[in-house]
Write an enzyme that holds these catalytic residues in place. Structure first.
Site, PDB file in Angstrom:
ATOM      1  N   PHE A  14      -8.640  -3.036  10.058  1.00  0.00           N
ATOM      2  CA  PHE A  14      -7.999  -1.759  10.372  1.00  0.00           C
ATOM      3  C   PHE A  14      -8.816  -0.963  11.378  1.00  0.00           C
ATOM      4  O   PHE A  14      -8.266  -0.345  12.288  1.00  0.00           O
ATOM      5  CB  PHE A  14      -7.773  -0.953   9.091  1.00  0.00           C
ATOM      6  CG  PHE A  14      -6.691   0.085   9.233  1.00  0.00           C
ATOM      7  CD1 PHE A  14      -5.543  -0.164   9.961  1.00  0.00           C
ATOM      8  CD2 PHE A  14      -6.819   1.320   8.624  1.00  0.00           C
ATOM      9  CE1 PHE A  14      -4.535   0.788  10.090  1.00  0.00           C
ATOM     10  CE2 PHE A  14      -5.818   2.282   8.733  1.00  0.00           C
ATOM     11  CZ  PHE A  14      -4.680   2.019   9.468  1.00  0.00           C
ATOM     12  N   LYS A  19     -22.462  -4.094  11.318  1.00  0.00           N
ATOM     13  CA  LYS A  19     -23.732  -4.756  11.027  1.00  0.00           C
ATOM     14  C   LYS A  19     -23.754  -6.222  11.457  1.00  0.00           C
ATOM     15  O   LYS A  19     -24.820  -6.784  11.688  1.00  0.00           O
ATOM     16  CB  LYS A  19     -24.037  -4.657   9.533  1.00  0.00           C
ATOM     17  CG  LYS A  19     -24.377  -3.247   9.071  1.00  0.00           C
ATOM     18  CD  LYS A  19     -24.795  -3.238   7.607  1.00  0.00           C
ATOM     19  CE  LYS A  19     -25.236  -1.850   7.178  1.00  0.00           C
ATOM     20  NZ  LYS A  19     -25.679  -1.817   5.761  1.00  0.00           N
ATOM     21  N   LYS A  37      -9.047   3.495   1.513  1.00  0.00           N
ATOM     22  CA  LYS A  37      -8.081   3.741   0.440  1.00  0.00           C
ATOM     23  C   LYS A  37      -8.708   3.312  -0.884  1.00  0.00           C
ATOM     24  O   LYS A  37      -8.501   2.194  -1.342  1.00  0.00           O
ATOM     25  CB  LYS A  37      -6.781   2.989   0.709  1.00  0.00           C
ATOM     26  CG  LYS A  37      -6.065   3.470   1.971  1.00  0.00           C
ATOM     27  CD  LYS A  37      -4.816   2.661   2.272  1.00  0.00           C
ATOM     28  CE  LYS A  37      -4.120   3.198   3.509  1.00  0.00           C
ATOM     29  NZ  LYS A  37      -2.906   2.415   3.852  1.00  0.00           N
ATOM     30  N   GLY A  96      -1.288   5.704   5.100  1.00  0.00           N
ATOM     31  CA  GLY A  96       0.143   5.418   5.060  1.00  0.00           C
ATOM     32  C   GLY A  96       0.403   3.932   5.189  1.00  0.00           C
ATOM     33  O   GLY A  96      -0.522   3.118   5.205  1.00  0.00           O
ATOM     34  N   SER A 141       0.538   0.919   6.835  1.00  0.00           N
ATOM     35  CA  SER A 141       0.034   0.567   8.172  1.00  0.00           C
ATOM     36  C   SER A 141      -0.858  -0.658   8.126  1.00  0.00           C
ATOM     37  O   SER A 141      -2.083  -0.543   8.266  1.00  0.00           O
ATOM     38  CB  SER A 141      -0.746   1.753   8.753  1.00  0.00           C
ATOM     39  OG  SER A 141      -1.701   2.229   7.815  1.00  0.00           O
ATOM     40  N   LYS A 169      -2.115   3.293  -5.253  1.00  0.00           N
ATOM     41  CA  LYS A 169      -1.081   2.268  -5.036  1.00  0.00           C
ATOM     42  C   LYS A 169      -1.671   0.854  -5.069  1.00  0.00           C
ATOM     43  O   LYS A 169      -0.945  -0.125  -5.315  1.00  0.00           O
ATOM     44  CB  LYS A 169      -0.324   2.512  -3.731  1.00  0.00           C
ATOM     45  CG  LYS A 169      -1.181   2.631  -2.473  1.00  0.00           C
ATOM     46  CD  LYS A 169      -1.493   1.312  -1.814  1.00  0.00           C
ATOM     47  CE  LYS A 169      -2.466   1.504  -0.675  1.00  0.00           C
ATOM     48  NZ  LYS A 169      -2.926   0.243  -0.100  1.00  0.00           N
ATOM     49  N   ASP A 216       3.339   3.882   1.410  1.00  0.00           N
ATOM     50  CA  ASP A 216       2.210   2.955   1.263  1.00  0.00           C
ATOM     51  C   ASP A 216       2.420   2.022   0.070  1.00  0.00           C
ATOM     52  O   ASP A 216       2.044   0.850   0.113  1.00  0.00           O
ATOM     53  CB  ASP A 216       0.918   3.757   1.089  1.00  0.00           C
ATOM     54  CG  ASP A 216      -0.285   3.069   1.699  1.00  0.00           C
ATOM     55  OD1 ASP A 216      -0.150   1.929   2.175  1.00  0.00           O
ATOM     56  OD2 ASP A 216      -1.371   3.673   1.713  1.00  0.00           O
ATOM     57  N   THR A 220       2.490  -2.136   0.431  1.00  0.00           N
ATOM     58  CA  THR A 220       1.413  -2.882  -0.223  1.00  0.00           C
ATOM     59  C   THR A 220       1.933  -3.776  -1.341  1.00  0.00           C
ATOM     60  O   THR A 220       1.318  -4.800  -1.662  1.00  0.00           O
ATOM     61  CB  THR A 220       0.346  -1.911  -0.776  1.00  0.00           C
ATOM     62  OG1 THR A 220       0.036  -0.942   0.224  1.00  0.00           O
ATOM     63  CG2 THR A 220      -0.918  -2.642  -1.140  1.00  0.00           C
ATOM     64  N   ARG A 238      -3.810  -7.612   0.680  1.00  0.00           N
ATOM     65  CA  ARG A 238      -4.838  -8.341  -0.056  1.00  0.00           C
ATOM     66  C   ARG A 238      -4.728  -8.071  -1.555  1.00  0.00           C
ATOM     67  O   ARG A 238      -5.015  -8.947  -2.379  1.00  0.00           O
ATOM     68  CB  ARG A 238      -6.225  -7.950   0.452  1.00  0.00           C
ATOM     69  CG  ARG A 238      -6.530  -8.496   1.852  1.00  0.00           C
ATOM     70  CD  ARG A 238      -7.787  -7.912   2.429  1.00  0.00           C
ATOM     71  NE  ARG A 238      -7.621  -6.485   2.675  1.00  0.00           N
ATOM     72  CZ  ARG A 238      -8.593  -5.682   3.114  1.00  0.00           C
ATOM     73  NH1 ARG A 238      -9.797  -6.172   3.332  1.00  0.00           N
ATOM     74  NH2 ARG A 238      -8.370  -4.413   3.311  1.00  0.00           N
ATOM     75  N   ASN A 239      -4.323  -6.856  -1.916  1.00  0.00           N
ATOM     76  CA  ASN A 239      -4.154  -6.533  -3.334  1.00  0.00           C
ATOM     77  C   ASN A 239      -3.028  -7.366  -3.943  1.00  0.00           C
ATOM     78  O   ASN A 239      -3.154  -7.895  -5.051  1.00  0.00           O
ATOM     79  CB  ASN A 239      -3.873  -5.043  -3.499  1.00  0.00           C
ATOM     80  CG  ASN A 239      -5.076  -4.193  -3.157  1.00  0.00           C
ATOM     81  OD1 ASN A 239      -6.054  -4.149  -3.885  1.00  0.00           O
ATOM     82  ND2 ASN A 239      -5.029  -3.534  -2.016  1.00  0.00           N
TER      83      ASN A 239
END
Length: 273
Positions: free
Chosen positions: A12, A32, A106, A137, A139, A192, A245, A249, A256-257
């Site tokens: 992101f 890093k 988030k 949001g 995205s 969420k 969102d 999701t 990924r969730n």
């Protein structure tokens, strides 16, 4: 042209760096991982997170924190929630003037249960804090970076910061709405994730759209009730930072969730997921 430092070289952060560069701003990314930094500088790519994307050539990257801090007065914090307090403290040690902080994380901090803006506020001295805001949001980075139509919310305690976020990011494919409910926008983005893991589990167990719709609807009700108890406007959860969102999701292959929950629902262990 505005100078902006992006802290974080994940999906992101990279997508939003590309948006900012496309909007005519000067962007320096900090991370890093030396290989990722070199890849951004030399081949204008970040294959680990956005493998088929070529970034705008004006985007530069560094792994030197002092260089990143001194580059601009506007910081976009695109780091995992668990890293934000530590990095914010490191940033503060290098500051000599006020900076504006915009985050896109988030999550909620383990142990303290603080929102991300509270974590940043704790870590940055008042004389260095020029305002904190959030961009949140529906995205997914994978869609934003290829200019798929996207709408998000910008929020801060300071309306000037919300408007700044809107002005920096808005273009013909990324529409930014301002919202004065910072608590609600941050909580919507964090909570969420729980429902999205559950949505993946439901799908992994073989249940259909009825179960998914029930889960999302009742999940939104729980998010709204908890959010109101914590000081949010319940109407916020009917907007982009809430139901918007939640939908993206709980239903997208990019989530990924959802993927984690789906793997669990199919019988994997948590470590495997």
């Amino acid at each position: 042209m505005t100078k902006i430092t992006v802290f974080g070289t994940g999906s992101f952060g990279t997508a939003l760096a590309n948006v900012l560069a496309e909007n005519g701003h000067s962007v320096l990314m900090w991370g890093k991982n030396e290989n990722t930094v070199d890849e951004i500088n030399q081949s204008h790519q970040n294959k680990r997170y956005l493998k088929d994307v070529t970034l705008i050539e004006t985007i530069k990257a560094t792994n030197q924190l002092e260089q990143a801090v001194n580059f601009s007065d506007i910081f976009l914090i695109a780091l995992p929630t668990k890293a934000i307090r530590e990095v914010s403290k490191d940033i503060d040690q290098l500051l000599t003037s006020k900076k504006t902080f915009i985050h896109v994380a988030k999550g909620i901090e383990n142990g303290t249960f603080k929102r991300v803006s509270e974590m940043i506020e704790d870590s940055i001295l008042p004389e260095h804090n020029g305002g904190i805001g959030v961009l949140s949001g529906p995205s997914h980075a994978e869609e934003v970076v290829i200019k798929q139509p996207t709408t998000v919310a910008a929020s801060s305690k300071d309306n000037n910061v919300s408007k700044l976020i809107q002005d920096l990011f808005m273009n013909d494919y990324l529409r930014v709405y301002t919202n004065n409910d910072l608590v609600g926008v941050e909580l919507g983005g964090a909570l969420k994730n729980i429902i999205a893991v559950a949505s993946g589990i439901v799908a992994g167990m073989g249940y259909g759209d009825n179960a998914k719709a029930a889960l999302m609807t009742r999940g939104l009700a729980e998010i709204s009730r908890l959010g109101e108890k914590l000081g949010a406007d319940p109407m916020t959860f009917l907007g982009l930072g809430g139901i918007g969102d939640l939908i993206v999701t709980c239903t997208s292959v990019h989530s990924r969730n959802w993927k984690c929950g789906n793997t669990l629902g199919k019988g994997a262990t948590l470590d495997e997921a």
